[in-house]
Design a protein around this motif. Structure first.
Motif, PDB file in Angstrom:
ATOM      1  N   PHE A  19       0.848  -1.171   0.000  1.00 25.48           N
ATOM      2  CA  PHE A  19       0.000   0.000   0.000  1.00 25.48           C
ATOM      3  C   PHE A  19       0.890   1.230   0.000  1.00 25.48           C
ATOM      4  CE2 PHE A  19      -2.409  -3.354   1.936  1.00 25.48           C
ATOM      5  CZ  PHE A  19      -3.672  -3.199   1.421  1.00 25.48           C
ATOM      6  N   THR A  20       0.633   2.179  -0.867  1.00 24.54           N
ATOM      7  CA  THR A  20       1.347   3.442  -0.870  1.00 24.54           C
ATOM      8  C   THR A  20       0.361   4.564  -0.595  1.00 24.54           C
ATOM      9  OG1 THR A  20       1.069   3.707  -3.248  1.00 24.54           O
ATOM     10  CG2 THR A  20       3.080   2.638  -2.508  1.00 24.54           C
ATOM     11  N   PRO A  22      -2.093   7.278  -1.280  1.00 24.49           N
ATOM     12  CA  PRO A  22      -2.873   7.712  -2.442  1.00 24.49           C
ATOM     13  C   PRO A  22      -2.842   9.236  -2.583  1.00 24.49           C
ATOM     14  CG  PRO A  22      -4.311   6.888  -0.700  1.00 24.49           C
ATOM     15  CD  PRO A  22      -2.922   6.737  -0.219  1.00 24.49           C
ATOM     16  N   ILE A  24      -4.818  12.202  -4.858  1.00 26.03           N
ATOM     17  CA  ILE A  24      -5.947  12.480  -5.726  1.00 26.03           C
ATOM     18  C   ILE A  24      -5.803  13.907  -6.247  1.00 26.03           C
ATOM     19  CG2 ILE A  24      -8.463  12.723  -5.835  1.00 26.03           C
ATOM     20  CD1 ILE A  24      -8.341  10.990  -3.157  1.00 26.03           C
ATOM     21  N   THR A  45     -11.250  12.211   1.022  1.00 31.36           N
ATOM     22  CA  THR A  45     -10.328  11.553   1.947  1.00 31.36           C
ATOM     23  C   THR A  45     -10.995  10.376   2.630  1.00 31.36           C
ATOM     24  OG1 THR A  45      -9.095  13.596   2.309  1.00 31.36           O
ATOM     25  CG2 THR A  45      -8.894  11.891   4.000  1.00 31.36           C
ATOM     26  N   VAL A  48     -11.662   7.452   0.036  1.00 32.01           N
ATOM     27  CA  VAL A  48     -10.431   6.770  -0.382  1.00 32.01           C
ATOM     28  C   VAL A  48      -9.841   5.968   0.771  1.00 32.01           C
ATOM     29  CG1 VAL A  48      -8.043   7.145  -1.137  1.00 32.01           C
ATOM     30  CG2 VAL A  48      -9.921   8.344  -2.261  1.00 32.01           C
ATOM     31  N   LEU A  52      -9.564   2.004   0.181  1.00 36.57           N
ATOM     32  CA  LEU A  52      -8.217   1.440   0.053  1.00 36.57           C
ATOM     33  C   LEU A  52      -7.674   0.902   1.367  1.00 36.57           C
ATOM     34  CD1 LEU A  52      -6.531   4.032  -2.329  1.00 36.57           C
ATOM     35  CD2 LEU A  52      -7.663   1.876  -2.908  1.00 36.57           C
ATOM     36  N   VAL A  59      -3.815  10.044   2.903  1.00 32.52           N
ATOM     37  CA  VAL A  59      -4.484  10.499   1.681  1.00 32.52           C
ATOM     38  C   VAL A  59      -4.157  11.974   1.419  1.00 32.52           C
ATOM     39  CG1 VAL A  59      -6.707  10.806   0.515  1.00 32.52           C
ATOM     40  CG2 VAL A  59      -6.352   8.847   2.047  1.00 32.52           C
TER      41      VAL A  59
END
Length: 94
Positions: A19-20, A22, A24, A45, A48, A52, A59
């Motif tokens: 997981f990195t 995210p 947007i 936020t 997401v 995720l 985020v």
């Protein structure tokens, strides 16, 4: 180095998945009030982070604003197509 992971950016693994953070990017016409932008980034936020399964602190939301004279669809500038102020809260297309 793992693909898509930049040095200094947090990565976590869970069940052999990576997981990195995210990021947007939202592109909108200039003129929306700060309250609207606050609501937008809060909603994005939350959505997401839940979707995720990451911390909301991970985020990032970037808002890029454009003047209507620098944005066109269908071969016509928005400033010409919709007129001044189009898209701002409280405006009505006539």
């Amino acid at each position: 180095m793992r693909r898509g992971v930049r040095p200094g950016h947090p990565v976590r693994t869970r069940a052999n998945r990576e997981f990195t953070m995210p990021v947007i990017t939202v592109r909108i016409g200039k003129g929306r009030p700060i309250e609207t932008k606050r609501a937008l980034v809060a909603a994005l936020t939350q959505a997401v982070a839940e979707t995720l399964d990451v911390s909301p602190d991970w985020v990032t939301v970037l808002i890029e604003e454009y003047d209507r004279e620098n944005w066109a669809t269908g071969g016509e500038l928005h400033a010409d197509k919709f007129g001044p102020g189009f898209g701002k809260t409280g405006t009505v297309e006539v």
